[in-house]
Scaffold this active site. Structure first.
Site, PDB file in Angstrom:
ATOM      1  N   MET A 106       1.022  -1.448   0.434  1.00 40.68           N
ATOM      2  CA  MET A 106       0.284   0.067  -0.102  1.00 40.68           C
ATOM      3  C   MET A 106       0.941   1.038   0.010  1.00 40.68           C
ATOM      4  O   MET A 106       0.500   2.920  -0.210  1.00 40.68           O
ATOM      5  CB  MET A 106      -0.727   0.051   1.028  1.00 40.68           C
ATOM      6  CG  MET A 106      -1.867  -1.367   1.583  1.00 40.68           C
ATOM      7  SD  MET A 106      -3.043  -0.806  -0.505  1.00 40.68           S
ATOM      8  CE  MET A 106      -3.912  -0.598   0.245  1.00 40.68           C
ATOM      9  N   ARG A 116     -10.082  20.885  11.546  1.00 39.16           N
ATOM     10  CA  ARG A 116     -10.759  21.229  12.749  1.00 39.16           C
ATOM     11  C   ARG A 116      -9.587  21.048  14.208  1.00 39.16           C
ATOM     12  O   ARG A 116      -9.410  21.508  14.820  1.00 39.16           O
ATOM     13  CB  ARG A 116     -11.715  20.123  13.055  1.00 39.16           C
ATOM     14  CG  ARG A 116     -13.107  20.565  12.167  1.00 39.16           C
ATOM     15  CD  ARG A 116     -13.840  19.396  12.031  1.00 39.16           C
ATOM     16  NE  ARG A 116     -13.458  18.655  11.788  1.00 39.16           N
ATOM     17  CZ  ARG A 116     -14.316  16.932  11.443  1.00 39.16           C
ATOM     18  NH1 ARG A 116     -15.431  17.033  11.705  1.00 39.16           N
ATOM     19  NH2 ARG A 116     -13.378  16.309  10.204  1.00 39.16           N
ATOM     20  N   LYS A 152     -24.556  26.096  22.128  1.00 43.55           N
ATOM     21  CA  LYS A 152     -24.513  24.483  22.402  1.00 43.55           C
ATOM     22  C   LYS A 152     -24.383  24.646  23.883  1.00 43.55           C
ATOM     23  O   LYS A 152     -22.656  25.401  24.016  1.00 43.55           O
ATOM     24  CB  LYS A 152     -23.836  23.794  21.399  1.00 43.55           C
ATOM     25  CG  LYS A 152     -24.803  23.399  20.393  1.00 43.55           C
ATOM     26  CD  LYS A 152     -23.679  21.979  19.192  1.00 43.55           C
ATOM     27  CE  LYS A 152     -22.669  22.808  19.332  1.00 43.55           C
ATOM     28  NZ  LYS A 152     -21.857  21.671  18.484  1.00 43.55           N
ATOM     29  N   GLY A 182     -22.926  14.871  10.930  1.00 42.89           N
ATOM     30  CA  GLY A 182     -24.191  15.636  10.810  1.00 42.89           C
ATOM     31  C   GLY A 182     -24.625  15.575  12.407  1.00 42.89           C
ATOM     32  O   GLY A 182     -26.384  16.015  12.018  1.00 42.89           O
ATOM     33  N   GLY A 183     -24.589  15.702  13.205  1.00 43.01           N
ATOM     34  CA  GLY A 183     -25.007  15.758  14.274  1.00 43.01           C
ATOM     35  C   GLY A 183     -25.190  17.034  15.089  1.00 43.01           C
ATOM     36  O   GLY A 183     -26.729  17.924  15.485  1.00 43.01           O
ATOM     37  N   THR A 184     -24.586  17.818  14.473  1.00 43.30           N
ATOM     38  CA  THR A 184     -24.418  19.213  14.434  1.00 43.30           C
ATOM     39  C   THR A 184     -25.654  19.548  14.239  1.00 43.30           C
ATOM     40  O   THR A 184     -26.391  20.845  14.387  1.00 43.30           O
ATOM     41  CB  THR A 184     -23.453  20.009  14.212  1.00 43.30           C
ATOM     42  OG1 THR A 184     -22.483  19.874  15.404  1.00 43.30           O
ATOM     43  CG2 THR A 184     -23.395  21.742  14.292  1.00 43.30           C
TER      44      THR A 184
HETATM   45  C1  R5P Z   1     -17.290  22.819  14.068  1.00 45.74           C
HETATM   46  O1  R5P Z   1     -16.833  23.357  14.400  1.00 45.74           O
HETATM   47  C2  R5P Z   1     -17.938  22.612  11.995  1.00 45.74           C
HETATM   48  O2  R5P Z   1     -17.836  23.672  11.833  1.00 45.74           O
HETATM   49  C3  R5P Z   1     -18.869  21.905  11.654  1.00 45.74           C
HETATM   50  O3  R5P Z   1     -20.265  22.311  12.779  1.00 45.74           O
HETATM   51  C4  R5P Z   1     -18.189  20.468  12.929  1.00 45.74           C
HETATM   52  O4  R5P Z   1     -17.477  19.523  11.694  1.00 45.74           O
HETATM   53  C5  R5P Z   1     -19.793  19.483  12.129  1.00 45.74           C
HETATM   54  O5  R5P Z   1     -19.701  17.913  12.393  1.00 45.74           O
HETATM   55  P1  R5P Z   1     -21.201  16.715  13.255  1.00 45.74           P
HETATM   56  O6  R5P Z   1     -21.568  17.350  11.245  1.00 45.74           O
HETATM   57  O7  R5P Z   1     -19.866  15.856  12.674  1.00 45.74           O
HETATM   58  O8  R5P Z   1     -21.532  17.640  14.136  1.00 45.74           O
END
Ligand code: R5P
Length: 317
Positions: free
Chosen positions: A42, A100, A197, A229-231
């Protein structure tokens, strides 16, 4: 299209060949022939199959999933180009993975975004071009010129075509994204709300406080990344609980890991709009409430301007 000094060459890694091809089409160029393949263990092997001596070369590679493989490809392609005497190498990284990790999140943790910036620079890149960096300050991690492009002109055009702006409110899903959301709200002359939050006590679940009166509005969530997608889904629920009429989202980078597509599809979000900075998977393409906006024209224009030594920032005036 040719550079001010020497020819333009576009080299694509394997992360998003469709985007690379579209960028090449936009510049009336063909992608430089290159082989990026694996040894049995790889290891990545690269061979640039055309002369690039003296050329202005743009390497197109998002460091998206699998992030480490795509990053390593970018580094090895850059090394090959440097050793082949390219005049200038620009790493075009539409989605800059590891962004991030831009500060020490706790004791004894890394600043991986800085490490990745060092790796790209030391591999031989002379410039970097990226899109909607997680935090603008990451540009300062590079000691070479770095252009951070914005997807907002593409998003604003789409929003104007689809919404009655009189009833739209732009929403930042967290406090960290306020500058980005405010920028977009300003462009469409819409009001801004913010989701704060908060975890009041350790062990208790997070409370989503909506700052701003969203009742009756069509809310557009704006963010740089949708990963799990949680946020996004939690923000949509909080807005609807506060009386929003409907919720849409415009998010530049559709990382969409694990079960994210299912989470978004089964959510109360009307539509998630992403760009193709990351190659959409089959699941994304088939999802009834995820739509992809092409970003190639913007990147092609920025590459053309860079090669001609023209202003890139004026693209966003
Ligand atoms: C965080 O500061 C980023 O701007 C996004 O809000 C985050 O990476 C979204 O992550 P997830 O979709 O896992 O909640």
């Amino acid at each position: 299209m040719s550079a001010k000094n020497g020819s333009i060459k576009l080299v694509a890694g394997n992360s998003n060949p469709a985007l690379a091809k579209e960028i090449a089409n936009g510049l009336n160029l063909t992608l430089t022939k290159a082989i990026v393949r694996r040894f049995a263990d790889m290891e990545i092997f690269v061979e640039i199959q055309e002369n690039v001596r003296g050329s202005d070369v743009f390497v197109i590679q998002s460091t998206s999933f699998p992030a480490n493989d795509h990053l390593m490809e970018l580094l090895i392609i850059t090394d090959a180009l440097r050793r082949a005497s390219a005049r200038r190498i620009t790493a075009v990284v539409p989605y800059f993975g590891y962004a991030r990790q831009d500060r020490k999140a706790g004791p004894r943790t890394p600043i991986s975004a800085k490490l990745v910036a060092n790796l790209i620079t030391h591999a031989g890149a002379d410039r970097v071009m990226t899109l909607d960096l997680h935090a603008g300050q990451i540009q300062g991690f590079f000691d070479i010129p770095t252009d951070n492009l914005y997807a907002s002109p593409v998003m604003v055009r789409d929003i104007r075509e689809r919404f009655d702006l009189a009833n739209v409110m732009v929403v930042s899903p967290d406090v960290g994204g306020v500058v980005r959301a405010r920028g977009l709200a300003k462009r469409i002359n819409a009001p801004l709300a913010i989701i704060d939050k908060r975890r009041e006590r350790a062990g208790e679940s997070e409370v989503m406080n909506v700052i701003g009166d969203v009742a009756g509005y069509t809310c557009i969530l704006v963010d740089d990344i949708v990963d799990s997608g949680g946020t996004l889904v939690n923000a949509a629920d909080a807005l609807l609980a506060n009386g929003a009429k409907e919720v849409y989202a415009y998010i530049t980078h559709g990382v969409l890991s694990g079960g994210a597509v299912t989470r978004v599809t089964s959510s109360r979000l009307k539509e998630l709009v992403i760009t193709d900075s990351i190659q959409p998977t089959e699941a994304v393409i088939k999802s009834p409430n995820i739509r992809t906006l092409p970003i190639s024209a913007l990147i092609a224009e920025a590459i053309g301007r860079t090669a001609a030594e023209e202003s890139v920032s004026s693209l966003f005036d």
